[in-house]
Design a protein around this motif. Structure first.
Motif, short mmCIF file in Angstrom:
data_model
loop_
_atom_site.label_atom_id
_atom_site.label_comp_id
_atom_site.label_asym_id
_atom_site.label_seq_id
_atom_site.Cartn_x
_atom_site.Cartn_y
_atom_site.Cartn_z
N SER A 1 0.73 -1.09 0.05
CA SER A 1 0.04 -0.05 -0.06
C SER A 1 1.08 1.40 -0.04
O SER A 1 1.91 1.34 0.71
CB SER A 1 -0.92 -0.14 1.23
OG SER A 1 -0.16 0.14 2.48
N GLU A 2 0.54 2.42 -0.50
CA GLU A 2 1.16 3.67 -0.64
C GLU A 2 0.29 4.80 -0.23
O GLU A 2 -1.09 4.89 -0.74
CB GLU A 2 1.53 3.78 -2.15
CG GLU A 2 2.32 5.10 -2.44
CD GLU A 2 2.34 5.24 -3.83
OE1 GLU A 2 2.85 6.43 -4.14
OE2 GLU A 2 2.47 4.32 -4.67
N VAL A 3 0.48 5.35 0.98
CA VAL A 3 -0.19 6.56 1.36
C VAL A 3 -0.18 7.52 0.42
O VAL A 3 1.01 8.17 0.19
CB VAL A 3 0.23 6.63 2.80
CG1 VAL A 3 -0.37 8.06 3.33
CG2 VAL A 3 -0.06 5.67 3.77
N LYS B 1 -2.36 12.10 3.82
CA LYS B 1 -2.14 11.80 5.28
C LYS B 1 -2.79 13.21 6.12
O LYS B 1 -2.20 14.29 5.75
CB LYS B 1 -0.75 11.68 5.80
CG LYS B 1 -0.63 11.17 7.30
CD LYS B 1 0.72 10.80 7.64
CE LYS B 1 0.94 10.36 8.93
NZ LYS B 1 0.87 11.25 10.01
N THR C 1 -5.57 8.63 6.85
CA THR C 1 -4.92 8.13 5.85
C THR C 1 -5.73 7.84 4.74
O THR C 1 -6.53 7.04 4.81
CB THR C 1 -3.74 7.44 6.21
OG1 THR C 1 -4.10 6.26 6.49
CG2 THR C 1 -2.85 7.75 6.93
N GLU D 1 -5.00 5.78 0.65
CA GLU D 1 -3.96 5.26 0.14
C GLU D 1 -4.05 5.33 -1.32
O GLU D 1 -5.31 5.48 -1.78
CB GLU D 1 -4.06 3.59 0.72
CG GLU D 1 -3.41 3.37 1.98
CD GLU D 1 -3.36 2.00 2.34
OE1 GLU D 1 -3.87 1.03 1.33
OE2 GLU D 1 -3.12 1.63 3.55
N LYS D 2 -3.16 5.02 -1.96
CA LYS D 2 -3.51 4.94 -3.48
C LYS D 2 -4.44 4.11 -3.98
O LYS D 2 -4.26 3.00 -3.76
CB LYS D 2 -1.95 4.92 -4.18
CG LYS D 2 -1.97 5.34 -5.66
CD LYS D 2 -0.55 5.09 -6.10
CE LYS D 2 -0.37 5.64 -7.55
NZ LYS D 2 -0.80 6.82 -7.94
N GLU E 1 -7.69 3.99 -3.20
CA GLU E 1 -8.76 3.52 -2.36
C GLU E 1 -9.77 4.82 -2.77
O GLU E 1 -9.68 5.82 -3.15
CB GLU E 1 -8.12 3.96 -1.14
CG GLU E 1 -9.05 3.60 0.12
CD GLU E 1 -8.36 3.67 1.57
OE1 GLU E 1 -8.81 2.61 2.31
OE2 GLU E 1 -7.18 4.34 1.68
N THR F 1 -7.98 7.28 -7.27
CA THR F 1 -8.04 7.33 -5.89
C THR F 1 -9.09 8.49 -5.72
O THR F 1 -8.90 9.77 -6.34
CB THR F 1 -6.75 8.01 -5.10
OG1 THR F 1 -5.75 7.20 -5.41
CG2 THR F 1 -6.88 8.04 -3.53
#
Length: 244
Positions: free
Chosen positions: A2-4, A7, A27, A29-30, A32, A192
């Motif tokens: 996963s990549e935030v 934030k 947060t 995530e990419k 999401e 996203t």
């Protein structure tokens, strides 16, 4: 892995003495899709507008790809090209054609040449099912068509994330489905998205996580199943009993 992408750290927002948001943390995530639900006046729209600094924060920080977008000296136009926004009332320029609405910002900000922007506009209009409307003007379109154009205009900037602020609430009921259908396609393509919405069916079907806002912040969050089938707080139960 996963990549935030975004934030939010201890965010607060006040208008004078009126504290609208307090100690909000999240947060995103990419890829999401986050749905934000809750009663009117609880700060949902204010919150989503802080994510691309249409509203300045009173306290706390917001990071996009690790960059603090609340810091002094940040290039806000650059941020808004990465964090797109679709509004409740479309915000199209009535004196410009549909193609001009789509090409204005990418050309003005130097992201594309006019020729590149024109080609991108054609491609996006085809994608949103309005290829024949490039020379039309906003006043000649239905509400659902205007909102699909507004989404295409946001996509023209190649954003990393799109924020939707109640994108269907100004539409006639029969037009809601065409806009939600396009948003579902974007979600399926991996965009996203953060969506403030009253459309509980969309939140249940499309969102990865649902956040229930009330009284200045996030009161409960979880998967759609957690929120809709197993609400924990009495406040969320009361809210759902009114909207489902």
């Amino acid at each position: 892995m996963s990549e935030v992408l975004i934030k939010v750290d201890n965010l607060s927002k006040a208008y004078g003495d009126n504290l609208v948001l307090s100690n909000v943390n999240m947060t995103i995530e990419k890829g999401e899709v986050i749905a934000i639900i809750g009663p009117s006046g609880c700060g949902k729209s204010t919150f989503i507008r802080t994510l691309n600094q249409l509203e300045n924060v009173t306290g706390g920080n917001i990071y996009v790809d690790g960059e603090d977008i609340t810091a002094k000296g940040v290039d806000i136009n650059k941020i808004r090209s990465r964090v797109g926004m679709v509004f409740q009332h479309f915000n199209l320029f009535p004196h410009l054609s549909i193609k001009q609405n789509l090409t204005l910002a990418p050309v003005k900000l130097g992201l594309m040449s006019q020729k590149e922007a024109d080609e991108k506009a054609k491609e996006l209009l085809a994608r949103v099912g309005l290829a024949d409307k490039e020379n039309a003007y906003p006043d000649n379109l239905s509400g659902g068509q205007k909102q699909r154009i507004a989404i295409a205009r946001t996509l023209a900037m190649n954003p990393e994330v799109i924020l939707f602020d109640e994108p269907t609430s100004a539409l006639d009921p029969e037009m809601v489905g065409e806009v939600l259908g396009l948003m579902k396609e974007l979600a399926d393509d991996g965009m996203t998205m953060v969506v403030v919405t009253h459309e509980m069916g969309f939140a249940r079907e499309v969102a990865d996580r649902v956040m229930f806002f009330d009284e200045k912040g996030i009161k409960e969050e979880g998967t759609p199943e957690d929120i809709f089938d197993y609400p924990q707080s009495q406040r969320l139960k009361d809210f759902l009993s009114k909207v489902l």
